[in-house]
Design an enzyme around this catalytic site. Structure first.
Site, PDB file in Angstrom:
ATOM      1  N   LYS A  16       4.214  17.723   5.893  1.00 57.91           N
ATOM      2  CA  LYS A  16       4.935  17.822   4.645  1.00 57.91           C
ATOM      3  C   LYS A  16       4.169  17.126   3.531  1.00 57.91           C
ATOM      4  CE  LYS A  16       9.201  17.344   7.312  1.00 57.91           C
ATOM      5  NZ  LYS A  16      10.100  16.350   7.848  1.00 57.91           N
ATOM      6  N   GLY A  17       3.262  16.248   3.927  1.00 56.48           N
ATOM      7  CA  GLY A  17       2.617  15.355   2.965  1.00 56.48           C
ATOM      8  C   GLY A  17       1.879  16.045   1.828  1.00 56.48           C
ATOM      9  N   GLU A  35      -4.554  18.997   1.728  1.00 56.23           N
ATOM     10  CA  GLU A  35      -4.019  17.915   2.564  1.00 56.23           C
ATOM     11  C   GLU A  35      -3.744  16.686   1.705  1.00 56.23           C
ATOM     12  OE1 GLU A  35      -2.491  16.750   4.920  1.00 56.23           O
ATOM     13  OE2 GLU A  35      -3.733  16.509   6.700  1.00 56.23           O
ATOM     14  N   ASP A  36      -2.812  15.875   2.147  1.00 57.26           N
ATOM     15  CA  ASP A  36      -2.494  14.659   1.394  1.00 57.26           C
ATOM     16  C   ASP A  36      -3.558  13.584   1.563  1.00 57.26           C
ATOM     17  OD1 ASP A  36      -1.826  14.245   4.066  1.00 57.26           O
ATOM     18  OD2 ASP A  36       0.165  13.439   3.674  1.00 57.26           O
ATOM     19  N   ASP A  55      -7.583  10.413   7.206  1.00 61.11           N
ATOM     20  CA  ASP A  55      -7.636   9.068   7.757  1.00 61.11           C
ATOM     21  C   ASP A  55      -8.700   9.069   8.860  1.00 61.11           C
ATOM     22  OD1 ASP A  55      -6.640   6.444   8.125  1.00 61.11           O
ATOM     23  OD2 ASP A  55      -5.226   7.101   9.640  1.00 61.11           O
ATOM     24  N   LYS A  62      -9.619   8.026   3.131  1.00 57.97           N
ATOM     25  CA  LYS A  62      -9.913   6.643   3.550  1.00 57.97           C
ATOM     26  C   LYS A  62     -11.190   6.700   4.387  1.00 57.97           C
ATOM     27  CE  LYS A  62      -5.128   5.085   4.324  1.00 57.97           C
ATOM     28  NZ  LYS A  62      -4.177   4.722   5.409  1.00 57.97           N
ATOM     29  N   PHE A  98      -2.153   1.201   3.883  1.00 63.81           N
ATOM     30  CA  PHE A  98      -1.131   2.227   4.066  1.00 63.81           C
ATOM     31  C   PHE A  98      -0.510   2.570   2.714  1.00 63.81           C
ATOM     32  CE2 PHE A  98       2.863   4.178   5.148  1.00 63.81           C
ATOM     33  CZ  PHE A  98       2.464   5.051   6.133  1.00 63.81           C
ATOM     34  N   VAL A  99      -0.595   3.841   2.375  1.00 72.48           N
ATOM     35  CA  VAL A  99      -0.100   4.271   1.068  1.00 72.48           C
ATOM     36  C   VAL A  99       1.063   5.235   1.232  1.00 72.48           C
ATOM     37  CG1 VAL A  99      -2.276   3.937  -0.166  1.00 72.48           C
ATOM     38  CG2 VAL A  99      -1.851   6.109   0.979  1.00 72.48           C
ATOM     39  N   ASP A 150       4.665   9.686   3.193  1.00 71.23           N
ATOM     40  CA  ASP A 150       5.899   8.992   3.583  1.00 71.23           C
ATOM     41  C   ASP A 150       5.661   7.711   4.351  1.00 71.23           C
ATOM     42  OD1 ASP A 150       4.937  10.427   5.938  1.00 71.23           O
ATOM     43  OD2 ASP A 150       6.821   9.820   6.856  1.00 71.23           O
ATOM     44  N   ARG A 187       8.597   9.986  -0.234  1.00 75.24           N
ATOM     45  CA  ARG A 187       7.764  11.141  -0.593  1.00 75.24           C
ATOM     46  C   ARG A 187       7.943  11.543  -2.052  1.00 75.24           C
ATOM     47  NH1 ARG A 187       5.703  13.421   4.190  1.00 75.24           N
ATOM     48  NH2 ARG A 187       7.055  13.322   6.005  1.00 75.24           N
TER      49      ARG A 187
HETATM   50  P1  IMP Z   1      -5.870  11.807  10.503  1.00 78.59           P
HETATM   51  O1  IMP Z   1      -5.763  12.878  11.535  1.00 78.59           O
HETATM   52  O2  IMP Z   1      -6.008  10.438  11.127  1.00 78.59           O
HETATM   53  O3  IMP Z   1      -6.917  12.053   9.465  1.00 78.59           O
HETATM   54  O4  IMP Z   1      -4.435  11.701   9.895  1.00 78.59           O
HETATM   55  C1  IMP Z   1      -4.076  12.146   8.704  1.00 78.59           C
HETATM   56  C2  IMP Z   1      -2.572  12.113   8.611  1.00 78.59           C
HETATM   57  O5  IMP Z   1      -2.046  10.803   8.889  1.00 78.59           O
HETATM   58  C3  IMP Z   1      -2.172  12.420   7.197  1.00 78.59           C
HETATM   59  O6  IMP Z   1      -1.989  13.799   7.023  1.00 78.59           O
HETATM   60  C4  IMP Z   1      -0.900  11.620   7.038  1.00 78.59           C
HETATM   61  O7  IMP Z   1       0.192  12.398   7.455  1.00 78.59           O
HETATM   62  C5  IMP Z   1      -1.052  10.440   7.952  1.00 78.59           C
HETATM   63  N1  IMP Z   1      -1.501   9.230   7.223  1.00 78.59           N
HETATM   64  C6  IMP Z   1      -2.707   8.637   7.311  1.00 78.59           C
HETATM   65  N2  IMP Z   1      -2.785   7.564   6.507  1.00 78.59           N
HETATM   66  C7  IMP Z   1      -1.596   7.483   5.878  1.00 78.59           C
HETATM   67  C8  IMP Z   1      -1.058   6.571   4.879  1.00 78.59           C
HETATM   68  O8  IMP Z   1      -1.699   5.610   4.408  1.00 78.59           O
HETATM   69  N3  IMP Z   1       0.205   6.841   4.468  1.00 78.59           N
HETATM   70  C9  IMP Z   1       0.944   7.876   4.930  1.00 78.59           C
HETATM   71  N4  IMP Z   1       0.486   8.738   5.847  1.00 78.59           N
HETATM   72  C10 IMP Z   1      -0.768   8.545   6.320  1.00 78.59           C
HETATM   73 MG    MG Z   2      -0.764  15.037   6.198  1.00 83.63          MG
END
Ligand code: IMP
Ligand code: MG
Length: 176
Positions: free
Chosen positions: A41-42, A97-98, A101, A129, A150-151, A157, A163
């Protein structure tokens, strides 16, 4: 414990950067149609605002992913819980994508979407990040690179909440 929010990226700064991204994307895809794929949803707030800044023919679709259980960070296995409505074959796909990470979600998504034979596939993330990356991902458009904190807000969310904040915040827990 009290949750205190501090602004990391203001609504004005978000708006300005999204206008720039929209212009850049419109230039890069000149003469083409773009199929935006929002990762729910992000990514929803970002996609809606970004789409309005793209001066080309745009179509949109949505998908939602989740980890198997809570194993996302350890196993890297990602499950599609809501698939796309339409075929992406022959389309210029731009994943919206939001935040990136570890990179696991996007690297998995790109891998499975490539099997569906899009004409091209690129990634646009609002936040990145880079320090947290565990899996290599080619990211084509980044709104803001941010520190390892953490944002939340503007789609992102904390336990499904926040959100709807119109800006990106960092949450700090303080004893009070
Ligand atoms: P990745 O697979 O580790 O790159 O994860 C990315 C997903 O983790 C994002 O789409 C978010 O849903 C969640 N996420 C990662 N960091 C944060 C944060 O700081 N705040 C909120 N959601 C996060
Ligand atoms: Mg996401």
């Amino acid at each position: 414990m009290k949750e205190v929010l501090s602004t990391l990226i203001s609504a004005k700064a978000l708006k300005e950067r999204i206008v720039q991204l929209g212009k850049q994307i419109s230039d890069d895809y000149k003469g083409k149609e773009i199929h935006l794929i929002c990762v729910l949803k992000g990514g929803v707030m970002f996609m809606v605002d970004l789409a309005k800044e793209i001066d080309l023919m745009v179509t949109i679709d949505f998908l939602a992913v989740s980890s198997y259980g809570n194993a996302l960070s350890s196993s890297g296995i990602v499950k599609i819980v809501k698939d796309l409505d339409e075929s992406i074959e022959g389309k210029h796909v731009l994943i919206v994508e939001d935040i990136i990470d570890s990179g696991r979600t996007l690297s998995y998504l790109v891998q499975i979407l490539k099997e569906r034979k899009p004409e091209s596939i690129k990634i646009c993330t609002l936040l990145d990040k880079p320090e947290r990356r565990l899996v290599e991902v080619d990211v084509d458009y980044v709104g803001f690179a941010i520190p390892d904190k953490f944002v939340l807000g503007y789609g992102l969310d904390y336990a499904q909440k926040y959100r709807n904040l119109p800006y990106i915040a960092v949450m700090e827990e303080t004893r009070e």
